[in-house]
Design a protein around this motif. Structure first.
Motif: not given
Length: 516
Positions: A349-355, A455-457, A480-489, A496-502
């Motif tokens: 479901e997360l993958a479908a949302l991000l897609a 799917v990695a995210l 969520l904090s970890y995910v934001q820290e790892q954006a670009g890494l 990540v931006a799309k995830l945080m905005a939704n």
């Protein structure tokens, strides 16, 4: 020879003893600078009727006045046009304006002239797109009636062809969007709305189906609305046949009991039973009596909607089976590693949302939903001592664990099915990192397939908030904090931006698919 005179007629009564609803009149425009011509024409044609429709006249006393009227009217069937008005060729100029500038090729134009020398018939017919040429001196009442019949019959047939063309275009466009039974209802309704127009009738109606238990047990024994014209369109929302007018419900019940089609002067109830036992009904009411050919076409429509609906139900059942099989495989792997089966559903479901947020087509979003749960299928080849070790893996064990990406890829890539091909890519690349430090191939940035990045995210987010044999679950904000820290890494920063905005949509997934 005397002119033909039309006598007044009482309108026929419908089956309920009421006069049928009056049809819209044919709109006729008289363009002539002689007021008497307007008066005489309207007087002579006052009682004229064609195809159950009377006449409505519009008056214009110059070419300029006619142009202004024509700018706002596209419903004019016939124009009686004088040649000489404010100029010697005002009528001819207007005819060219109608065809070339207004691009109106439907209206029938009959040129009437009192000065044939100003506009010779052969020249006018050859040079201008008009439909008839008459000298005013030859237009007796009989000939005027003949002109009206010929022009209105031609206009009616042209409009039926035009409506058929538009209906075909809408139908072809709608066909491309039939992916499920819900879209079928929209398609069938659009076609049903046009069916009456194609036959030349004003009509309202609906198409309903009762599906056999083995085809769709959730609607066993009750009717489900598949298509409806405007009057019954509310049924496409709640599908409540019980809300129908009593006479409609009685007609449908009778058709189901008798298992045959029936009709009278203004009503048609079509019955169709498929080879697998599904029953489909078509109910329509018409403003005019329906002929045998029209009834046959409506029965064909009813049968084809039923067959298409049945085929879509079968396809949906196959798709449901396919989705269930994918979840069963994913959950079997998760249970072997002593993890909750809800993980694979949430990742899907997360993958479908991000897609969807990434702008992928709806079909690709659905493929992501079905393929993402297979991301860890390669763990089937990992020994239990490594897979379920409660503590941190040593270097040798870690190398063994990393092989699950390759194993999953090799298992799934053997199939030529699109979902499994996508699953193979996901299994192979969902542990790659945006900074190139991932495995198994060390891909960098957009070298990683979008499905692998998504799917990695999704996988890491859900793994962090889930309990594992080697760790306790994190709370959602920590994850969520970890995910934001790892954006670009570790992760694609745009995802990540799309995830945080939704986040509301993300949290809703966890409400719908909690750990059992």
């Amino acid at each position: 020879m005397t002119d033909l005179v039309f006598a007044d007629e009482n309108p026929e009564l419908d089956t309920d003893g009421n006069a049928p609803k009056a049809l819209e009149p044919w709109v006729v425009m008289i363009v002539d600078d002689d007021v008497a011509v307007h008066q005489v024409t309207q007087l002579v044609m006052a009682d004229f009727e064609f195809s159950g429709r009377r006449l409505q006249f519009l008056d214009a006393y110059s070419g300029a006045e006619a142009r202004e009227l024509l700018k706002t009217r596209r419903d004019i069937a016939l124009i009686l046009l004088d040649v000489v008005m404010e100029s010697e060729h005002a009528g001819l100029d207007l005819a060219r304006y109608i065809r070339e500038e207004l691009d109106n090729h439907h209206v029938r134009i009959v040129l009437r002239t009192g000065q044939p020398g100003q506009a010779p018939e052969e020249h006018v017919i050859k040079s201008y797109d008009i439909n008839d040429y008459k000298e005013k001196t030859e237009l007796t009442k009989r000939k005027l009636i003949t002109v009206f019949y010929a022009a209105l019959r031609s206009y009616r047939d042209i409009m039926i062809i035009e409506q058929s063309r538009l209906a075909l275009r809408r139908s072809i466009d709608a066909i491309t969007r039939i992916y499920d039974s819900h879209n079928l209802r929209r398609f069938a309704s659009a076609v049903l709305e046009q069916a009456a127009h194609l036959l030349g009738y004003e009509a309202q109606g609906l198409c309903a189906s009762r599906v056999a238990a083995y085809a769709a047990s959730h609607i066993e024994g009750r009717l489900k609305v598949l298509a409806a014209t405007t009057e019954y369109s509310r049924l496409l929302v709640d599908e409540e046949i019980s809300n129908l007018p009593a006479e409609v419900k009685v007609a449908l019940d009778r058709a189901l009991d008798d298992q045959v089609s029936s009709f009278d002067a203004h009503h048609f109830v079509g019955y169709y039973r498929s080879s697998s036992g599904n029953e489909t009904l078509l109910y329509m009411t018409f403003s005019e009596p329906v002929d045998a050919q029209s009834r046959e076409l409506l029965e064909i429509f009813c049968a084809n909607v039923a067959i298409t609906y049945e085929a879509l139900l079968l396809r949906e059942e196959i798709q449901d089976t396919q989705r269930s099989t994918v979840y069963i495989i994913g959950e079997a792997v998760e249970r072997r590693s002593k993890e909750t089966g809800a993980h694979v559903r949430r990742v899907g479901e997360l993958a479908a949302l991000l897609a969807e947020l990434s702008g992928l087509r709806s079909s690709e979003v659905e493929f992501m939903r079905q393929a993402a749960p297979l991301h860890d299928v390669g763990k089937i080849g990992i020994p239990d001592r490594v897979l379920n070790k409660p503590g941190k893996l040593d270097a040798e064990e870690w190398e063994v664990m990393k092989t699950h990406s390759r194993i999953g890829f090799e298992l799934l890539s053997k199939s030529d099915k699109r979902i499994l091909q996508l699953g193979a890519i996901i299994a192979h690349e969902h542990h790659e990192r945006w900074d190139g430090q991932g495995y198994p191939r060390g891909l960098l940035g957009e070298q990683i397939h979008i499905a692998g990045r998504i799917v990695a995210l999704a996988d890491v987010l859900d793994a962090l908030v889930s309990r594992r044999c080697y760790k306790e679950s994190w709370n959602f904000d920590e994850a969520l904090s970890y995910v934001q820290e790892q954006a670009g890494l570790q992760f694609d920063p745009d995802l990540v931006a799309k995830l945080m905005a939704n986040l509301p949509a993300v949290k809703d997934i966890y409400v719908r698919y909690p750990d059992s």
